[in-house]
Design an enzyme around this catalytic site. Structure first.
Site, PDB file in Angstrom:
ATOM      1  N   HIS A  92      20.921  70.749  76.731  1.00 45.28           N
ATOM      2  CA  HIS A  92      21.538  70.178  77.923  1.00 45.28           C
ATOM      3  C   HIS A  92      22.074  71.332  78.768  1.00 45.28           C
ATOM      4  O   HIS A  92      21.673  71.514  79.893  1.00 45.28           O
ATOM      5  CB  HIS A  92      22.644  69.200  77.545  1.00 45.28           C
ATOM      6  CG  HIS A  92      23.237  68.478  78.719  1.00 45.28           C
ATOM      7  ND1 HIS A  92      24.016  67.360  78.586  1.00 45.28           N
ATOM      8  CD2 HIS A  92      23.174  68.712  80.053  1.00 45.28           C
ATOM      9  CE1 HIS A  92      24.405  66.937  79.778  1.00 45.28           C
ATOM     10  NE2 HIS A  92      23.899  67.750  80.692  1.00 45.28           N
ATOM     11  N   GLU A 170      22.282  73.034  86.111  1.00 46.29           N
ATOM     12  CA  GLU A 170      23.174  73.582  85.088  1.00 46.29           C
ATOM     13  C   GLU A 170      23.743  74.933  85.512  1.00 46.29           C
ATOM     14  O   GLU A 170      24.928  75.206  85.296  1.00 46.29           O
ATOM     15  CB  GLU A 170      22.435  73.694  83.753  1.00 46.29           C
ATOM     16  CG  GLU A 170      22.113  72.352  83.124  1.00 46.29           C
ATOM     17  CD  GLU A 170      23.364  71.538  82.814  1.00 46.29           C
ATOM     18  OE1 GLU A 170      24.261  72.061  82.120  1.00 46.29           O
ATOM     19  OE2 GLU A 170      23.448  70.381  83.279  1.00 46.29           O
ATOM     20  N   HIS A 174      27.778  74.927  86.461  1.00 46.70           N
ATOM     21  CA  HIS A 174      28.576  75.463  85.358  1.00 46.70           C
ATOM     22  C   HIS A 174      28.670  76.995  85.340  1.00 46.70           C
ATOM     23  O   HIS A 174      29.765  77.542  85.198  1.00 46.70           O
ATOM     24  CB  HIS A 174      28.011  74.964  84.028  1.00 46.70           C
ATOM     25  CG  HIS A 174      28.019  73.480  83.900  1.00 46.70           C
ATOM     26  ND1 HIS A 174      29.182  72.751  83.753  1.00 46.70           N
ATOM     27  CD2 HIS A 174      27.003  72.574  83.917  1.00 46.70           C
ATOM     28  CE1 HIS A 174      28.881  71.454  83.669  1.00 46.70           C
ATOM     29  NE2 HIS A 174      27.576  71.321  83.776  1.00 46.70           N
TER      30      HIS A 174
END
Length: 305
Positions: A92, A170, A174
């Protein structure tokens, strides 16, 4: 005639090897510049008792680091060859939460490569514009990291949209909130998108620490459409990691599909030591009757790793 062909073949082989060595020697590097870190004290993120003076040497921002994995049973894009790897969970991401469990997101909009940002507006009202430039896949290709790209295309699989859109999401959401991936940490010789490729390298490295499928299987917990498990059974299977991860369940809390491994990090997120800690987030799974469903056979492919 035969000897001449053998000689030609030998020469070709030598030239190919030489070309590969030459190409490798001239590939751009992806690692940050942490020369200044050699003489500085290192402390685990979120555990430091004194102020950390260099945010490139220690994870100052985003110090509660989560390695997150999915268990999907299909992708929705099978007709395009987007398949799940057999015998393994998938990546993920690598999330950078604050030490208190809160988190920031899309912290540097100059490095926003997500074509469909979520959220599209930050809590302070700042809009996150959709990215319309080249795919992050091209960033990896520009650095000649075909090995990394192959691994990501095998183990970092999205559901519903393309893999590269997921990878872009992602990084943008992040990595831009992690101090050791700041552009300044790659100066004075920063190359555009070096931080992106270095982040993906780090995601893969930390994912490889946790063979979730095998850990569960070793405890007798395997995908099944006819057997359910208890939360205690699944949690106990993670005992060898030294901490209790977050287990995520959809379908009113009875369909296991996520795991998050929590860490404090000594040094940089790229190369430092990841110390497992217990999840700071309560599980969303019910106490019993948990399904760990088998995948749709046409949705996965055999892989080697």
């Amino acid at each position: 005639m035969v000897s001449s062909l053998l000689e030609i073949s030998s020469v070709v082989a030598i030239l190919l090897v030489a070309w590969e060595v030459h190409a490798t020697n001239y590939l751009p590097t992806t690692y940050p510049n942490i020369e200044a870190c050699v003489t500085l004290p290192l402390q685990y993120s979120c555990e430091n008792t004194t102020a950390l003076t260099n945010s490139c040497c220690n994870v100052v921002k985003g110090g509660l680091v989560l390695q997150t994995q999915y268990w999907d049973t299909y992708t929705g894009l099978e007709i395009y060859g987007q398949l799940l790897p057999s015998g393994t969970w998938t990546i993920h991401g690598l999330w950078s939460d604050n030490c208190d469990g809160s988190y920031d997101q899309y912290c540097d909009l100059t490095r926003q490569y997500d074509p469909d940002p979520s959220p599209s507006v930050l809590p302070d009202g700042t809009p996150v514009p959709p990215y319309t430039g080249p795919s992050v896949k091209t960033f990896i290709e520009d650095f000649g990291r075909w090995d990394l790209l192959k691994y990501m295309e095998t183990f970092w699989i999205n559901q519903g949209t393309s893999n590269e859109d997921f990878w872009a999401h992602e990084f943008s959401k992040h990595a831009t909130c992690t101090s050791t991936f700041d552009v300044a940490c790659y100066e004075p010789d920063y190359k555009e998108h070096q931080d992106v490729v270095n982040f993906y390298e780090t995601v893969v490295k930390v994912f490889q620490l946790y063979p979730t499928y095998n850990m569960l299987a070793a405890a007798g917990i395997v995908p099944s459409n006819g057997t359910t498990y208890t939360l205690a059974q699944i949690t106990n299977a993670y005992s060898q990691t030294g901490a209790i991860p977050y287990l995520g369940c959809s379908g009113n809390g009875v369909v296991l599909d996520e795991v998050w491994y929590f860490h404090h990090v000594l040094g940089t997120e790229q190369y430092g030591h990841f110390k497992t800690i217990n999840s700071t987030t309560p599980s969303s799974c019910a106490a019993e009757g948990l399904w760990y469903y088998g995948r749709t056979p046409t949705s996965e492919r055999e892989v080697t790793y």
